[in-house]
Design an enzyme around this catalytic site. Sequence first.
Site, PDB file in Angstrom:
ATOM      1  N   GLU A 199      -2.014   9.223   7.387  1.00 40.77           N
ATOM      2  CA  GLU A 199      -1.735   7.711   7.361  1.00 40.77           C
ATOM      3  C   GLU A 199      -0.283   7.409   8.201  1.00 40.77           C
ATOM      4  O   GLU A 199      -0.324   6.525   9.179  1.00 40.77           O
ATOM      5  CB  GLU A 199      -1.396   7.004   6.205  1.00 40.77           C
ATOM      6  CG  GLU A 199      -2.742   6.992   5.325  1.00 40.77           C
ATOM      7  CD  GLU A 199      -2.738   6.295   3.959  1.00 40.77           C
ATOM      8  OE1 GLU A 199      -3.754   6.253   3.119  1.00 40.77           O
ATOM      9  OE2 GLU A 199      -1.527   5.983   3.499  1.00 40.77           O
TER      10      GLU A 199
ATOM     11  N   HIS B 271       0.831  -1.326   0.142  1.00 41.06           N
ATOM     12  CA  HIS B 271      -0.037   0.068  -0.122  1.00 41.06           C
ATOM     13  C   HIS B 271       0.953   1.175  -0.139  1.00 41.06           C
ATOM     14  O   HIS B 271       1.871   1.382   0.582  1.00 41.06           O
ATOM     15  CB  HIS B 271      -0.952   0.032   1.349  1.00 41.06           C
ATOM     16  CG  HIS B 271      -1.707   1.319   1.544  1.00 41.06           C
ATOM     17  ND1 HIS B 271      -2.671   1.733   0.923  1.00 41.06           N
ATOM     18  CD2 HIS B 271      -1.130   2.624   2.162  1.00 41.06           C
ATOM     19  CE1 HIS B 271      -3.014   3.083   1.036  1.00 41.06           C
ATOM     20  NE2 HIS B 271      -2.078   3.486   2.143  1.00 41.06           N
TER      21      HIS B 271
HETATM   22  P1  CMP Z   1      -4.323  -0.094  -1.463  1.00 36.04           P
HETATM   23  O1  CMP Z   1      -3.448   0.794  -2.058  1.00 36.04           O
HETATM   24  O2  CMP Z   1      -3.999  -0.720  -0.074  1.00 36.04           O
HETATM   25  O3  CMP Z   1      -5.622   0.578  -1.141  1.00 36.04           O
HETATM   26  C1  CMP Z   1      -6.971   0.154  -1.204  1.00 36.04           C
HETATM   27  C2  CMP Z   1      -6.806  -1.257  -1.558  1.00 36.04           C
HETATM   28  O4  CMP Z   1      -8.039  -1.782  -1.922  1.00 36.04           O
HETATM   29  C3  CMP Z   1      -6.190  -1.448  -2.850  1.00 36.04           C
HETATM   30  O5  CMP Z   1      -4.710  -1.349  -2.409  1.00 36.04           O
HETATM   31  C4  CMP Z   1      -6.187  -2.693  -3.239  1.00 36.04           C
HETATM   32  O6  CMP Z   1      -5.610  -3.862  -2.518  1.00 36.04           O
HETATM   33  C5  CMP Z   1      -7.740  -3.154  -2.852  1.00 36.04           C
HETATM   34  N1  CMP Z   1      -8.803  -3.108  -4.233  1.00 36.04           N
HETATM   35  C6  CMP Z   1      -8.892  -2.257  -4.809  1.00 36.04           C
HETATM   36  N2  CMP Z   1      -9.856  -2.754  -5.558  1.00 36.04           N
HETATM   37  C7  CMP Z   1     -10.072  -3.852  -5.430  1.00 36.04           C
HETATM   38  C8  CMP Z   1     -10.952  -4.907  -6.124  1.00 36.04           C
HETATM   39  N3  CMP Z   1     -11.583  -4.737  -7.169  1.00 36.04           N
HETATM   40  N4  CMP Z   1     -10.976  -5.851  -5.360  1.00 36.04           N
HETATM   41  C9  CMP Z   1     -10.314  -6.197  -4.034  1.00 36.04           C
HETATM   42  N5  CMP Z   1      -9.500  -5.306  -3.660  1.00 36.04           N
HETATM   43  C10 CMP Z   1      -9.467  -4.129  -4.285  1.00 36.04           C
END
Ligand code: CMP
Length: 140
Positions: free
Chosen positions: A128, A117
Amino acid sequence: MVKQRTLSIIKPDATRRGLTDAINEKIENGGLKIIARKDITLTQEQAGKFYEVHKERPFYGELVDSMIVAPVVVQVLEGEDAVTKYRNIMGDTDPANAAPGTIRAEFAESKGANSVHGSDSAENAMNEILFFFKEEELAD
Ligand code: CMP
């Protein structure tokens, strides 16, 4: 140029596969300095709060569950234009669209299990970082 900070989390799918050092090598080779680190296992409450902004999204429950199944490595990264720089080092959220050489192109398994992330704006980065670290843990 002004130094900026961003928050990185190496997610359970990556810590579980022993990818932390390989990911940190990409972060450092990309020109960012790791100035603080915590190896922790998130509680459901912490993960739920951290991702609260996604609460209404259909994948919220799955996302929260995926963040608590193994330890994570939470780090503060510092460098010029750190937010954008780290997003470029990570690659697209969906590994199928991530540029070659990026963390997600090389290591991510899926959109959900996407290994890392990174904060998406300077303002969110500040919030954050303070979610996980106290000011005094970040002193130069
Ligand atoms: P991150 O940068 O941690 O921020 C939000 C997270 O949601 C993203 O990374 C993904 O891991 C997750 N995410 C975003 N879109 C989807 C999706 N369509 N299905 C499952 N997880 C998702």
